[in-house]
Design an enzyme around this catalytic site. Structure first.
Site, short mmCIF file in Angstrom:
data_model
loop_
_atom_site.label_atom_id
_atom_site.label_comp_id
_atom_site.label_asym_id
_atom_site.label_seq_id
_atom_site.Cartn_x
_atom_site.Cartn_y
_atom_site.Cartn_z
N LYS A 206 -18.40 -5.54 -5.34
CA LYS A 206 -17.97 -6.51 -4.35
C LYS A 206 -17.73 -7.90 -4.91
O LYS A 206 -18.46 -8.38 -5.76
CB LYS A 206 -19.00 -6.60 -3.23
CG LYS A 206 -18.90 -5.36 -2.36
CD LYS A 206 -19.42 -5.61 -0.99
CE LYS A 206 -19.62 -7.06 -0.78
NZ LYS A 206 -19.86 -7.42 0.59
N LYS B 290 0.85 -1.20 0.00
CA LYS B 290 0.00 0.00 0.00
C LYS B 290 0.89 1.25 0.00
O LYS B 290 0.73 2.14 -0.83
CB LYS B 290 -0.89 -0.01 1.25
CG LYS B 290 -1.64 1.28 1.50
CD LYS B 290 -2.19 1.31 2.92
CE LYS B 290 -2.82 2.65 3.23
NZ LYS B 290 -4.07 2.90 2.52
N CYS C 130 -23.98 10.52 -0.59
CA CYS C 130 -23.27 9.77 0.45
C CYS C 130 -22.58 10.77 1.38
O CYS C 130 -22.70 11.98 1.19
CB CYS C 130 -22.28 8.78 -0.18
SG CYS C 130 -21.74 7.48 0.95
N ASP D 288 -27.63 4.04 9.49
CA ASP D 288 -27.10 3.72 8.15
C ASP D 288 -27.05 2.22 7.92
O ASP D 288 -26.58 1.47 8.78
CB ASP D 288 -25.66 4.25 8.04
CG ASP D 288 -25.59 5.77 7.99
OD1 ASP D 288 -26.52 6.39 7.45
OD2 ASP D 288 -24.59 6.33 8.48
N TRP E 18 -19.34 -5.94 8.31
CA TRP E 18 -17.98 -5.43 8.28
C TRP E 18 -17.15 -5.86 9.48
O TRP E 18 -16.15 -5.26 9.82
CB TRP E 18 -17.99 -3.91 8.09
CG TRP E 18 -18.57 -3.52 6.75
CD1 TRP E 18 -18.85 -4.36 5.70
CD2 TRP E 18 -18.97 -2.22 6.30
NE1 TRP E 18 -19.39 -3.66 4.64
CE2 TRP E 18 -19.48 -2.34 4.98
CE3 TRP E 18 -18.95 -0.94 6.89
CZ2 TRP E 18 -19.95 -1.26 4.24
CZ3 TRP E 18 -19.42 0.14 6.15
CH2 TRP E 18 -19.91 -0.02 4.84
N HIS F 62 -18.64 11.05 -5.14
CA HIS F 62 -17.42 10.30 -5.45
C HIS F 62 -16.51 11.07 -6.39
O HIS F 62 -15.39 10.66 -6.66
CB HIS F 62 -17.77 8.93 -6.02
CG HIS F 62 -18.62 8.14 -5.05
ND1 HIS F 62 -19.99 8.11 -5.15
CD2 HIS F 62 -18.29 7.42 -3.97
CE1 HIS F 62 -20.46 7.38 -4.14
NE2 HIS F 62 -19.46 6.95 -3.42
N ILE G 238 -25.46 13.48 4.65
CA ILE G 238 -25.55 12.07 5.03
C ILE G 238 -24.82 11.78 6.34
O ILE G 238 -25.02 10.73 6.95
CB ILE G 238 -25.02 11.18 3.88
CG1 ILE G 238 -25.78 11.49 2.58
CG2 ILE G 238 -25.11 9.71 4.19
CD1 ILE G 238 -27.29 11.32 2.66
N1 GLN Z 1 -23.08 8.40 7.81
C1 GLN Z 1 -22.01 7.88 7.04
C2 GLN Z 1 -21.19 9.02 6.44
O1 GLN Z 1 -21.75 10.01 6.11
C3 GLN Z 1 -22.50 6.99 5.92
C4 GLN Z 1 -21.37 6.34 5.19
C5 GLN Z 1 -21.78 5.34 4.14
O2 GLN Z 1 -22.82 5.45 3.56
N2 GLN Z 1 -20.98 4.37 3.88
O3 GLN Z 1 -20.00 8.93 6.27
ZN ZN Z 2 -23.35 6.14 1.48
#
Ligand code: GLN
Ligand code: ZN
Length: 757
Positions: free
Chosen positions: A114, A23, A728, A601, A563, A696, A433
């Site tokens: 995945k 890495k 997100c 979440d 996870w 993203h 989010i």
């Molecule tokens: N609440 C989390 C964030 O905003 C949600 C992350 C996710 O959806 N993987 O980072």
């Molecule tokens: Zn998300």
């Protein structure tokens, strides 16, 4: 073929390095701090050390070509000349490879998804009709040569043609990639010839996709392709390896071809069903009895019994792991914080190799030759059963009493009325989010706390100041429902695991998630209990700074389960419910502290979906129940949000509605309309926040763009049920782009509200 039969092996191994050396080197290469020669040197050193350790431990066949600079499916796309033509202009082979993995300033990367039901992500090959497959075997040939020069009994591992094509996607309405499987046969034949010339006596083709539901056409292709590849010509012996499940109808199909060996996942499959396949009497069966993807020490007696079941029914037998050890940490050695009791029950990759060796000795020379190892294993199984941490009777009693009370809330429409009255939000409420950019101040504070340079009080003070900044920012922007920004969370699962009883957070248990990204899944070993509230102080502090509502922010039970490494002594559903009870207690405490909106979440809801359709409904039922258990303890006037990180709902769409969250925020990468129409199609009538821009990408979306997308969303969902949010969390983004994007989001919402009048 006359290749000598091996007895002791593993399916594949990790490559990131025991201390994530690859890495660091790869990221340095990307940043221009080291050159190709230095990077290749680190990689070769890691391969050498890995192979040496495996052959010294006693494997008589060592998997090679499981090394990768990024991903084994991307390596296979390169091997088969299947990289999209858009990267062809990049001259340097490694830079071209990384461009496909990560994109460049003007080229999109391959999509990532995945790897079966694991947490590893592979790059999805884009198989356009334009691609003509051609063989480029340099990587596997040079790794084979390197291993042979080091006198390693090397067995090259290559992704098989069926799995490669089933994982690929067609582009521009082209033919499904699997329809082109016969084009790959001559390439695999050619490859086998080259490997034979290079001195390989065995070659492993990985075909995990054969453990999923296959159509009759695909089964016919399996038969046709492997009959051709395994025909009688000068080639190494072939082992076809499957994992993450059992082969079912694909097993006799493969067994009727001339492949010499089959690698089978005996952690998932039933040994009696395998012993009943008559064609296996002439095959070398490589029995994966040591679990390659969980971290528990193997019950050696049980594994030996499984091997015993196969012994008389197959041609010959070798011992292996159920899948590559890519999915578990390297070694228990660095885990200083581990108590002896728990340590004695665990096996990471290095320890699994020893288990394989022990079992193989027992199989060949008798159990008495490894008496001590078996005695230790039996003692561990017994001590595990006696460990009080595995049974918390108070928790179990409370859980069954809560479950018997039911996990439903009042009718959704009535909840909405109460919540609307309580919250007094404008139409089209704006929110985010959860996370805000992870600033360098946050990272520095975390590192300083770890090294002891600052104490807990100072750490808390710094996190509070981050929270205050994020609240100020959101007020300035004019968002309606605020968040605290999650600065105190290293990771959305680990943060909770560190505070719950029943979990152990490793010091160095890194596992590759994708490319250079690694995660450290916590180990869930016992009954889950929540000694004290986990988030209430942070959220109430944030709430004290503003008169707007601040959302409480929790991770859902299914995601925490997905996870983590989970206990294997009870059904997953039971473990999920225990986590759910802890989350439920947290929601109740948040509510008592005055928090009116709580988000739970569940980005991993779809990830845990079983590979076989017959197993899916059962999973979805307990997953939904766990979520509802975690969210049904609050009053109807408390608004529950959930967040899911995808918009291709597929088989989970019904489950999303069954979650019965008051508000669901989702990704809407395809188009707002499509996502909403999918939800409308199943009668979803709660509120929804389709992400109005893609977090993203660093690009700042314009106000007009967001306005347009809100207008199109309003065609599918009435304003009373529509929320406005990014798709997100914002933690991977820079502060400037976040501010600009959210400013445009608020402005677009104002414009659309004005149309609504
Ligand atoms: N609440 C989390 C964030 O905003 C949600 C992350 C996710 O959806 N993987 O980072
Ligand atoms: Zn998300």
């Amino acid at each position: 073929m006359t290749a000598e039969l091996f007895t002791t092996t593993i399916t594949g191994a990790a490559r990131i390095g025991p201390n994530r050396e690859l890495k660091r080197a790869t990221e340095s290469y990307w940043a221009g701090r080291i050159d190709r020669i230095e990077l290749d040197g680190v990689a070769a050193g890691l391969r050498r050390d890995a192979w040496t350790a495996l052959s010294n431990a006693g494997l008589d066949s060592v998997p090679v070509n499981t090394f990768s600079y990024y991903d084994q499916i991307l390596d296979t796309a390169e091997l088969l000349g299947a990289l999209p033509t858009r990267y062809a202009g990049i001259d340097d082979d490694l830079d071209r490879y990384f461009a496909a993995a990560r994109g460049t300033s003007n080229l999109a990367p391959l999509e990532m998804t995945k790897w079966f039901d694991t947490n590893y992500h592979y790059l999805v090959p884009e198989i356009s009709d334009e691609i003509t497959f051609t063989l480029h075997p340099q990587k596997v040939l040079s790794e084979l040569e390197e291993a042979r020069a080091q006198r390693v009994p090397a067995r090259p591992v290559i992704i098989g043609p069926i799995t490669f094509l089933l994982l690929g996607k067609a582009v521009d309405g082209g033919v499904p990639p699997i329809n082109r499987v016969d084009e790959l046969t001559p390439l695999y034949v050619d490859l086998l010839g080259r490997l034979e010339d290079a001195g390989a006596s065995w070659v492993q083709f990985d075909e995990p996709a054969l453990c999923t539901d296959l159509s009759p056409e695909v089964l016919a292709a399996v038969s046709r392709v492997y009959k051709a590849i395994a025909a009688d010509y000068s080639r190494p012996a072939i082992m076809v390896t499957s994992y993450f499940g059992d082969l079912r109808e694909a097993l006799p199909v493969l067994a009727k071809t001339s492949v010499e060996a089959l690698g089978l996942d005996l952690v998932s499959a039933d040994p009696d069903a395998i012993a009943a396949v008559p064609e296996l009497r002439t095959k070398h069966v490589v029995a994966g009895v040591v679990d390659g993807r969980n971290i528990w020490r193997t019950d050696l007696d049980k594994a030996l019994a499984t091997l015993g079941t196969l012994l008389g029914s197959v041609g010959s037998l070798a011992v292996s792991t159920s899948c590559s050890t890519l999915h578990v940490p390297y070694s228990l050695d660095p885990e200083d914080e581990l108590d002896d009791e728990l340590r004695s029950r665990l096996a990471f990759a290095a320890e699994k190799v020893s288990e394989v060796v022990t079992l193989s000795r027992a199989l060949r020379h008798g159990r008495d030759t490894v008496r001590e190892e078996f005695a230790a294993s039996a003692a561990v199984q017994a001590s595990r059963e006696a460990d009080p941490r595995l049974r918390n009777n108070d928790i179990r009693a409370r859980l069954s009493s809560v479950l018997s009370g039911g996990v439903t809330r009042g009718p959704a429409a009535e909840r909405l009325v109460e919540q609307t009255r309580r919250l007094g939000l404008p139409a089209l409420p704006t929110t985010t989010i959860g996370s805000y950019p992870q600033t360098s101040a946050i990272r520095v504070a975390r590192a300083q706390r770890r090294s002891g340079e600052i104490d807990n009080a100072e750490y808390q003070r710094r996190m509070r100041s981050e929270i205050a900044d994020v609240i100020t920012l959101q007020e300035e922007l004019g968002l309606d429902v605020l968040v605290h920004g999650e600065p105190e969370r290293n990771d959305m699962v680990q943060y909770f695991a560190e505070q719950l009883d029943g979990f152990f957070a490793t010091a160095n248990g890194w596992v590759q998630s994708y490319g250079t990204r690694c995660v450290r899944p916590p180990i869930l070993y016992g009954d889950v209990a929540r000694p004290t509230p986990m988030t209430v102080d942070w959220i109430t502090y944030a709430q004290s700074l503003t008169s707007k509502p601040v959302k409480g922010m929790l991770t859902g039970p299914v995601t925490i389960l997905a996870w983590s490494f989970v206990r294997d002594d009870q059904p997953l559903a039971d473990t999920a419910n225990q986590i759910a009870l802890a989350i439920r207690d947290e929601t109740v405490d948040l509510q008592s502290a005055g928090v009116a909106i709580i988000q739970v979440d569940e980005p991993a809801l779809r990830e845990l979906l079983p590979l076989r359709s017959s197993d899916k409904p059962g999973y979805l039922q307990w997953a939904v129940r766990a979520f509802r258990l975690s969210t049904s303890g609050v009053a109807d006037s408390t608004q529950i949000h959930t967040h899911l990180c995808y918009s291709e709902f597929g088989e989970v769409i019904g489950a999303i509605a069954d979650l019965d969250a008051d508000v669901t925020s989702i990704e809407a990468a395809r188009s707002r309309m499509e996502v909403l129409e999918d939800l409308n199609g199943i009668g979803f009538s709660n509120s929804v926040g389709p992400g109005v821009y893609d977090i993203h990408s660093p690009r700042v979306p314009s106000t007009d763009e967001i306005t347009e997308s809100l207008r199109s969303a309003l065609k599918a969902v009435p304003a009373q049920r529509l929320w406005v949010n990014p798709d997100c969390g914002l933690k991977t983004r820079g502060p400037i782009e976040v501010k600009e994007s959210l400013r445009n989001l608020v402005a677009a919402t104002a414009a659309v509200r004005a149309d609504l009048g």
